[in-house]
Design a protein around this motif. Structure first.
Motif, PDB file in Angstrom:
ATOM      1  N   GLU A 119      28.881  32.225  48.825  1.00 36.24           N
ATOM      2  CA  GLU A 119      27.906  32.731  47.853  1.00 36.24           C
ATOM      3  C   GLU A 119      27.956  34.258  47.787  1.00 36.24           C
ATOM      4  O   GLU A 119      27.603  34.864  46.777  1.00 36.24           O
ATOM      5  N   ALA A 120      28.417  34.872  48.883  1.00 45.45           N
ATOM      6  CA  ALA A 120      28.467  36.331  48.951  1.00 45.45           C
ATOM      7  C   ALA A 120      29.743  36.905  48.326  1.00 45.45           C
ATOM      8  O   ALA A 120      29.902  38.126  48.247  1.00 45.45           O
ATOM      9  N   LEU A 121      30.662  36.038  47.882  1.00 44.68           N
ATOM     10  CA  LEU A 121      31.906  36.499  47.264  1.00 44.68           C
ATOM     11  C   LEU A 121      31.623  37.051  45.870  1.00 44.68           C
ATOM     12  O   LEU A 121      31.113  36.341  45.008  1.00 44.68           O
ATOM     13  N   VAL A 122      31.949  38.318  45.655  1.00 43.87           N
ATOM     14  CA  VAL A 122      31.624  38.958  44.375  1.00 43.87           C
ATOM     15  C   VAL A 122      32.841  39.264  43.504  1.00 43.87           C
ATOM     16  O   VAL A 122      32.710  39.482  42.297  1.00 43.87           O
ATOM     17  N   ASP A 123      34.041  39.270  44.118  1.00 42.64           N
ATOM     18  CA  ASP A 123      35.215  39.584  43.309  1.00 42.64           C
ATOM     19  C   ASP A 123      36.484  39.205  44.063  1.00 42.64           C
ATOM     20  O   ASP A 123      36.505  39.171  45.300  1.00 42.64           O
ATOM     21  N   ILE A 124      37.527  38.908  43.300  1.00 38.95           N
ATOM     22  CA  ILE A 124      38.851  38.614  43.859  1.00 38.95           C
ATOM     23  C   ILE A 124      39.847  39.472  43.100  1.00 38.95           C
ATOM     24  O   ILE A 124      39.884  39.444  41.867  1.00 38.95           O
ATOM     25  N   THR A 125      40.655  40.239  43.821  1.00 38.16           N
ATOM     26  CA  THR A 125      41.639  41.108  43.176  1.00 38.16           C
ATOM     27  C   THR A 125      43.031  40.822  43.730  1.00 38.16           C
ATOM     28  O   THR A 125      43.181  40.362  44.859  1.00 38.16           O
ATOM     29  N   VAL A 126      44.035  41.107  42.909  1.00 35.79           N
ATOM     30  CA  VAL A 126      45.428  40.936  43.312  1.00 35.79           C
ATOM     31  C   VAL A 126      46.172  42.235  43.046  1.00 35.79           C
ATOM     32  O   VAL A 126      46.093  42.794  41.948  1.00 35.79           O
ATOM     33  N   ASP A 127      46.884  42.732  44.057  1.00 37.03           N
ATOM     34  CA  ASP A 127      47.650  43.966  43.925  1.00 37.03           C
ATOM     35  C   ASP A 127      49.099  43.696  44.308  1.00 37.03           C
ATOM     36  O   ASP A 127      49.381  43.112  45.364  1.00 37.03           O
ATOM     37  N   ARG A 145      33.957  42.687  36.735  1.00 34.97           N
ATOM     38  CA  ARG A 145      33.244  42.782  38.004  1.00 34.97           C
ATOM     39  C   ARG A 145      31.874  43.429  37.811  1.00 34.97           C
ATOM     40  O   ARG A 145      30.880  43.002  38.410  1.00 34.97           O
ATOM     41  N   ALA A 146      31.813  44.446  36.989  1.00 38.50           N
ATOM     42  CA  ALA A 146      30.545  45.144  36.765  1.00 38.50           C
ATOM     43  C   ALA A 146      29.495  44.201  36.186  1.00 38.50           C
ATOM     44  O   ALA A 146      28.327  44.236  36.578  1.00 38.50           O
ATOM     45  N   ILE A 147      29.915  43.337  35.264  1.00 40.94           N
ATOM     46  CA  ILE A 147      28.978  42.392  34.650  1.00 40.94           C
ATOM     47  C   ILE A 147      28.598  41.285  35.628  1.00 40.94           C
ATOM     48  O   ILE A 147      27.430  40.925  35.761  1.00 40.94           O
TER      49      ILE A 147
END
Length: 256
Positions: A146-154, A75-77
């Motif tokens: 276009e504004a989506l920066v990350d997808i996470t699963v918990d 995500r940082a990159i």
């Protein structure tokens, strides 16, 4: 599968609550005793199967924590919060490109705009290359995505079974939520886990930016022959319907 025969008996019991007693009563005494032993063995199998499922879920939760730093680095990159080192770049360079493709030389199809950070549209591009997901993203959705920066699963904690998918967005003109998520609760059905229910985020749409509503303008005439234009709102398909609440049946219909 040891449970297969017993599953059939249980299915018959669902039709007749006294099926098991009637079935056993018809058997010769010696056979009846053997069937009773099979029922006991099946109970042992079910217990071991349940223990297995619990240990698998425990292992999944363990590795979810172990891989978290990898996704944080990605995500940082992607977001431009960090730049990779030269060593990391070389490590990620495909071995089959060694000596054939240069990291610095060669024609460039499109130069990055000045001030470009990270990898623009990374999540949208990744989703658009998925044979199923790309069908869910409409042309109208693209600008917001276009504004989506990350997808996470918990994974959900005990005693629940299930997971939450979270979509992280940068500031945009479509909605004020920074995170849109959906939680799926699972229930055990024989040897598998199936969807029980799902709950998504209520999207706070900005004025006139609801992608689930299509506004059309129609011309109308009154009795005096005067003309006026009327705006009509109609629901339309959008990827963001994904975040609506649902049950097992509704989710199956939405993805049929």
């Amino acid at each position: 599968d040891m449970g297969g025969g017993m599953d059939m008996m249980q299915a018959m019991e669902g039709l007749d609550v006294n099926f098991s007693k009637k079935f056993l009563a018809k058997l010769p005494p010696a056979v009846r005793e053997r069937v009773s032993v099979l029922q006991s063995l099946d109970a042992d199998y079910e217990k071991m199967s349940s223990d297995h499922d619990a240990k698998v879920m425990e292992l999944r939760r363990k590795y979810a924590k172990l891989v978290a730093p990898i996704f944080a680095k990605r995500r940082a990159i992607v977001c431009g919060e960090a730049e990779p080192s030269e060593e990391e770049v070389k490590k990620g360079f495909p071995e089959d490109h060694e000596g054939k493709v240069s990291l610095t030389d060669g024609p460039v199809e499109k130069e990055a705009a000045p001030g470009t950070k990270g990898i623009p549209s990374f999540c949208l591009e990744a989703m658009s290359h998925h044979v199923i997901i790309e069908q869910m993203i409409t042309e109208r959705d693209s600008e917001a995505m276009e504004a989506l920066v990350d997808i996470t699963v918990d994974l959900l904690g005990e005693p629940d079974h299930g997971f939450t998918i979270s979509f992280h967005f940068s500031s945009n003109e479509f909605f004020t939520n920074s995170v849109l998520s959906k939680t799926f609760w699972l229930k055990q059905d024989d040897d598998d886990y199936v969807l029980s229910r799902a709950k998504g985020t209520d999207i706070a749409w900005c004025e006139g930016k609801n992608l689930g509503v299509l506004v059309t303008t129609k011309k109308q005439k009154n009795k005096k022959g005067q003309t006026r234009f009327v705006n009509k709102e109609e629901p339309c398909e959008t990827f963001f319907d994904f975040f609506k609440d649902g049950t097992e049946e509704e989710e199956e219909q939405n993805h049929a």
